[in-house]
Every structure is written in C-alpha cells, then in structure tokens.
Design an enzyme around this catalytic site. Structure first.
Site, mmCIF file in Angstrom:
data_model
loop_
_atom_site.group_PDB
_atom_site.id
_atom_site.type_symbol
_atom_site.label_atom_id
_atom_site.label_comp_id
_atom_site.label_asym_id
_atom_site.label_seq_id
_atom_site.Cartn_x
_atom_site.Cartn_y
_atom_site.Cartn_z
ATOM 1 N N ARG A 35 -25.772 -4.969 -85.588
ATOM 2 C CA ARG A 35 -24.540 -4.812 -84.824
ATOM 3 C C ARG A 35 -24.785 -4.998 -83.318
ATOM 4 O O ARG A 35 -23.912 -5.500 -82.606
ATOM 5 C CB ARG A 35 -23.913 -3.448 -85.082
ATOM 6 C CG ARG A 35 -23.223 -3.427 -86.426
ATOM 7 C CD ARG A 35 -22.479 -2.154 -86.665
ATOM 8 N NE ARG A 35 -21.502 -2.359 -87.725
ATOM 9 C CZ ARG A 35 -20.944 -1.387 -88.410
ATOM 10 N NH1 ARG A 35 -21.235 -0.135 -88.144
ATOM 11 N NH2 ARG A 35 -20.067 -1.648 -89.346
ATOM 12 N N GLY A 351 -19.118 -3.438 -96.166
ATOM 13 C CA GLY A 351 -20.373 -2.941 -95.615
ATOM 14 C C GLY A 351 -21.557 -3.093 -96.562
ATOM 15 O O GLY A 351 -22.620 -3.590 -96.184
ATOM 16 N N GLY A 374 -14.881 -1.256 -93.425
ATOM 17 C CA GLY A 374 -13.477 -0.895 -93.645
ATOM 18 C C GLY A 374 -12.515 -1.884 -93.010
ATOM 19 O O GLY A 374 -11.476 -2.217 -93.588
#
Ligand code: ADP
Ligand code: MG
Length: 394
Positions: A35, A351, A374
């Site tokens: 990320r 995920g 999500g």
C-alpha cells in the site's frame, strides 16, 4: 471524469493527500508494504511539482489509549522515507501546535506525515463520525485536497469526505486507476466477460452477485460460497460451509440465470481446516457427511479453463479454496496461472484475493489488482463510494 491531481498547478501549494497507509504490522514491523508502494506515484508527482505535501492516513481501529500505542504511523514515515529517498517529517499528533508549526514551516518539495487520523476516534468518534469541526480544522491546513486512499473510499470520514467537501479537490493516480479499471470495466466490458466468485460466504457477496449477474456472460463460482449453491441444487455437502439464510437467494439466481451460473463439479475435501488433515478428491455428488469441501478439484479447473480461454475480460473476487493452507491452495493457484497466461483484461478485487495472487507470485501478471478490499467490493456492487463522490467532476 473526476478531477485529478493533474488538473492543478501545485507549485507552492499546501497539498493534503489522503493516502491508504493501513498496512499490516507485526511486532512493530510492517509485514506488507504494497500500500505504501502504491501511493508513491502521487506523492512523487506532488513533490516534483513543487507542492508542500501533507500526508494523512488511518491505521487500524482505535478504541482505547492502548490501541494508540500500537497504531502509530511513525513506522510508515520511516519506510516511506526510504522509498522516497527523502526525509518524511513525522508529526506525532493529529491536531495542535506542533502540526500547525510544521505546516507553517513546510517548504516546496518537502513532505510531512500526520499521525493516524483515527487517533481522533478515541474518546470520541470524530474521524469515523465525520465531525465537521475536525474536518474544518484539517482542511485549514491545506489549499488542495487529493484523495488517493481507495481503500477507505467506501467510508464517509472526516479525513476524506469531510476535508474533500471544503477544498478544491481531485483524485490521485491510484484512485484514478481504480475508478478506471473497476468502474469502467464493469460498465462496459469487452466480451465475453466472466466473473469468478469465491470466498467464504454467499452473504458477503450477495450485492456483488446481484449486480454482476446482469453484466457478466458467465459467473464461475468456487470457494466456500459454492456449497450454498450446491445445497440449493439439492446436493449433500457434508460439513462444508453453508449459508442457510442464502439458500433461497441461490435458488432464485440459478433459476433466473441458469445458463450463467457455473458451479464446481469436483472438490478437494478434508475433515478439518488444517495442514495435517487428510484430503480426498470428490465429485460434488459424493461429498461424505464427515467432510468439508475446501478447494475446487482438477475437473473444475478444466471446466473453468474452457470459459476463461475464450473470454476478453475477467473480474475475480474471492479465493476458490482455503488458500491459506497449501493443500487447499491449488485451485486458486491454477486459476491465477491460467489468467496470468492470457492476453485479456483481468481485474482482481477483494483483500484476500489480492493477497492470495500476490503471495503466489502473480503481482505483475494482471491488468489490475485492486488495493481496496471493502471498497472494491462496493464498487463491484455498483455502489457510489462517498470518498469518490465528494470529488468534483472536471
Ligand atoms: P476477499 O477478501 O477477496 O473478498 P473473502 O474474504 O470473501 O475474499 O474470502 C476469503 C476467505 O474465504 C479465505 O480466508 C478463504 O480461506 C475462505 N475460503 C475459500 N474457500 C473456502 C471453503 N471452501 N471453505 C471455507 N472457507 C473458504
Ligand atoms: Mg476478505
């Protein structure tokens, strides 16, 4: 088209970039920095264009003082500094004079990272509750707001929607790519368009099925959710995971779209979800009472392959087996491999699905692996995400 960071002259401007630095941390060490890497393009662009960069992110959930000790973004500042090859000034507070002074003294091409925005969730839920005073305070620190945190775009929090409403805004490169890849592909896919769905429960994916069954040419179903479908067809599935409340839903979908829904024909069974359990390969009609179906079998892989070899677009959400255990990871691995060897548009969302394919070595093998769990699911459900909705159109 949403406004993007490229629509602004950033020189000398205080640019707040909402990133998604919600990385897994174990014993104080970041265990997966994908990320952080995914955010570099936007941050570098801002720095190269003379912005004074202010970074914000949440990390974990904060419900006590103790949670704060465990969820400081300081480790992220250190790792980010290595990637950017420049100092990232870490501000150990979310409000106050240290922060205000740091912003005042910030120069072009410099970058600060503010402490975890969810520190504002204890004792009161100011961040998650989108407290207007907090949003205003944060917005006052900047001139332009850029949302590059796709992973939180399905939330309406102060650090995305709150600030976004108050400043000239745009999306960063990461969010721009997510909108383009997921949003536009499901709006207008190159056909045949196939959706692979797996994961644990049907109930988690009802919205996704409802939306995509109208758009896809076929939906290939694997993972835990397949057993609810098989059960709805009248088969005995032993101790496999079944969502009793979703059986009627599965029946309806299979009746209405009988030609579109493709179910497994064989599965790998085990008695326990465990490394050491013995496995048996079964046709779906032959699962024994004491067994659980924990992966798709080779006949199913061949069946799915026939569909995948003849399509132009694939969206994949949900591992087709308990991939965390080697014995039950072969189906997921086989599909990952088939897709990697095809010259088609492949979008990976969710995920665990993203984690599975990356862990199996397919990080660079697809058109797009979504960075939002999500958020990517809600996009596949066809929902409007508040963090994207707040950004103005061009
Ligand atoms: P994503 O995060 O990509 O949306 P999910 O959270 O829906 O995916 O599902 C992932 C989980 O599904 C994994 O933890 C995996 O172990 C589980 N799973 C896959 N197949 C089965 C199965 N046959 N039985 C039980 N759990 C399964
Ligand atoms: Mg998951």
């Amino acid at each position: 088209m949403k406004k993007t960071i490229k629509d602004y002259d950033l020189k000398g401007k205080r640019v707040i970039i909402r990133c998604d630095f919600n990385v897994p941390i174990k014993d104080g060490v970041i265990t997966d920095d994908n990320r952080i890497i995914a955010s570099l393009k936007t941050i570098n662009y801002a720095l190269d264009n003379g912005a004074k960069v202010i970074l914000m992110s949440h990390l974990g959930r904060i419900k006590s003082e103790e949670d704060k000790m465990k969820n400081s973004l300081k480790v992220v500042a250190d790792r980010l500094s290595e990637f950017l090859n420049k100092e990232v000034i870490f501000i150990p507070e979310t409000r106050g004079s240290k922060l205000e002074n740091a912003v005042k003294n910030l120069k072009e091409g410099e970058v600060i990272l503010i402490e975890n925005t969810r520190f504002e969730d204890f004792p009161q839920k100011r961040e998650s509750g989108n407290d207007p005073k907090l949003a205003k305070y944060w917005a006052n620190l900047g001139d332009i707001f850029i949302n590059d945190a796709f992973g939180t775009s399905h939330r309406m929090h102060a650090s995305n929607v709150g600030i976004g409403r108050l400043l000239p805004n745009g999306v960063g490169f990461l969010v721009e790519k997510e909108i383009k890849m997921i949003g536009e592909v499901i709006k207008n896919p190159n056909r045949p368009f196939i959706v692979i769905l797996g994961g644990a429960k049907v109930s988690d994916k009802i919205g996704v099925i409802k939306n995509l069954v109208n758009i896809a040419d076929y939906i290939l179903i694997g993972g835990g959710m397949a057993y609810t479908f098989l059960c709805a067809k009248g088969l005995e599935v032993g101790r496999s995971i079944v969502d009793k409340d979703s059986i009627d839903f599965c029946k309806e979908i299979m009746e209405k779209y009988s030609e579109k829904i493709i179910l497994p024909v064989d599965v790998v069974c085990g008695k326990e979800i465990d490394e050491n359990t013995q496995t048996t390969l079964r046709l779906v009609e032959e699962i024994e009472n004491s067994e659980m179906g924990l992966d798709i079998g080779p006949k199913t892989v061949e069946l799915f392959k026939k569909y995948l070899e003849n399509c132009k677009t694939v969206v994949w959400n949900g591992p087709v087996g308990v991939f965390e255990i080697e014995k039950f990871s072969h189906g997921t691995k086989a599909l990952a491999d088939i897709l990697a060897n095809q010259n088609i548009t492949t979008i990976i969302g969710g995920g665990d699905t993203a984690a599975a394919v990356i862990q199996m070595g397919y990080k660079d093998s697809y058109t797009h692996i979504s960075t939002g769990g999500g958020a990517s699911l809600e996009m596949l459900e066809g929902k409007i995400l508040p963090g994207i909705d707040v950004i103005n159109e061009r």
